[in-house]
Design a protein around this motif. Structure first.
Motif, mmCIF file in Angstrom:
data_model
loop_
_atom_site.group_PDB
_atom_site.id
_atom_site.type_symbol
_atom_site.label_atom_id
_atom_site.label_comp_id
_atom_site.label_asym_id
_atom_site.label_seq_id
_atom_site.Cartn_x
_atom_site.Cartn_y
_atom_site.Cartn_z
ATOM 1 N N VAL A 1 4.050 9.454 -9.986
ATOM 2 C CA VAL A 1 3.329 9.507 -11.264
ATOM 3 C C VAL A 1 2.651 10.872 -11.403
ATOM 4 O O VAL A 1 2.659 11.477 -12.479
ATOM 5 C CB VAL A 1 2.306 8.347 -11.361
ATOM 6 N N LYS A 2 2.092 11.360 -10.312
ATOM 7 C CA LYS A 2 1.407 12.654 -10.341
ATOM 8 C C LYS A 2 2.405 13.764 -10.677
ATOM 9 O O LYS A 2 2.128 14.645 -11.498
ATOM 10 C CB LYS A 2 0.716 12.908 -9.001
ATOM 11 N N TYR B 1 0.823 -1.197 0.000
ATOM 12 C CA TYR B 1 0.000 0.000 0.000
ATOM 13 C C TYR B 1 0.859 1.249 0.000
ATOM 14 O O TYR B 1 0.569 2.186 -0.695
ATOM 15 C CB TYR B 1 -0.944 -0.037 1.197
ATOM 16 N N ASP C 1 2.411 1.924 -3.336
ATOM 17 C CA ASP C 1 1.461 2.474 -4.276
ATOM 18 C C ASP C 1 1.272 3.971 -4.064
ATOM 19 O O ASP C 1 1.107 4.705 -5.038
ATOM 20 C CB ASP C 1 0.116 1.769 -4.134
ATOM 21 N N SER C 2 1.308 4.424 -2.849
ATOM 22 C CA SER C 2 1.153 5.860 -2.614
ATOM 23 C C SER C 2 2.390 6.608 -3.093
ATOM 24 O O SER C 2 2.283 7.713 -3.659
ATOM 25 C CB SER C 2 0.845 6.130 -1.139
ATOM 26 N N ASP C 3 3.579 6.032 -2.896
ATOM 27 C CA ASP C 3 4.801 6.689 -3.414
ATOM 28 C C ASP C 3 4.758 6.711 -4.942
ATOM 29 O O ASP C 3 5.132 7.703 -5.582
ATOM 30 C CB ASP C 3 6.054 5.913 -2.971
ATOM 31 N N GLU D 1 2.137 6.642 -6.712
ATOM 32 C CA GLU D 1 1.110 7.583 -7.125
ATOM 33 C C GLU D 1 1.624 9.013 -7.089
ATOM 34 O O GLU D 1 1.378 9.794 -8.001
ATOM 35 C CB GLU D 1 -0.100 7.446 -6.166
#
Length: 157
Positions: A13-14, A3, A6-8, A10
């Motif tokens: 990617v942002k 999890y 995925d936030s890193d 994300e």
């Protein structure tokens, strides 16, 4: 942990998509910014350039006029060189005329002799009339005598 990964991911990617979007925006607007800068430069530079061109054209016309004046002056000077003989002839004729005038004056002065025996003086020597003293009359007589003498000189010359 999957999890957190995925936030890193994300966030990464942002950030990457924002940068790509920003770069696309810059690339997409760059030509219009360049054209804007060109337009701005042309607008600021066109009036002085037009004024300079008008000044250059005016100076060109003045220069052409002065060139024509110089060509005319050169032609006039060349024509004066051709007139040198005429000027020499005029100078010679002037010298000759002055010389001849001096000769005539000399001859005239030789012919004129002091004329102590004028006709009026000879005539008045024979007249022995006693006239009363009249100052107005003597002035008139003297003036008349001078006129008669000058007329007699004019007829004898």
């Amino acid at each position: 942990m999957s999890y957190s990964t995925d936030s890193d991911l994300e966030v990464k990617v942002k950030k990457a998509t924002e940068r790509i979007s920003e770069n696309m925006h810059i690339v997409a607007n760059e030509p219009s910014l360049a054209f804007y800068r060109l337009q701005e430069h042309v607008r600021k530079a066109i009036n002085p350039m037009v004024d300079r061109r008008v000044d250059v054209n005016k100076l060109h016309q003045e220069l052409q006029g002065r060139c024509y004046d110089m060509e005319y002056a050169v032609c006039a000077i060349k024509a004066m060189d051709k007139a040198e003989n005429s000027f020499k002839n005029i100078q010679d004729n002037l010298k000759n005329s002055i010389f001849l005038k001096q000769q005539l004056k000399y001859e005239e002065s030789r012919r004129k002799k002091p004329d102590g025996n004028s006709v009026y003086k000879r005539l008045s020597a024979h007249i022995t009339i006693d006239l009363p003293e009249l100052p107005e009359l003597s002035d008139v007589v003297r003036e008349t005598a001078n006129r008669v003498e000058s007329m007699m000189k004019a007829t004898h010359s």
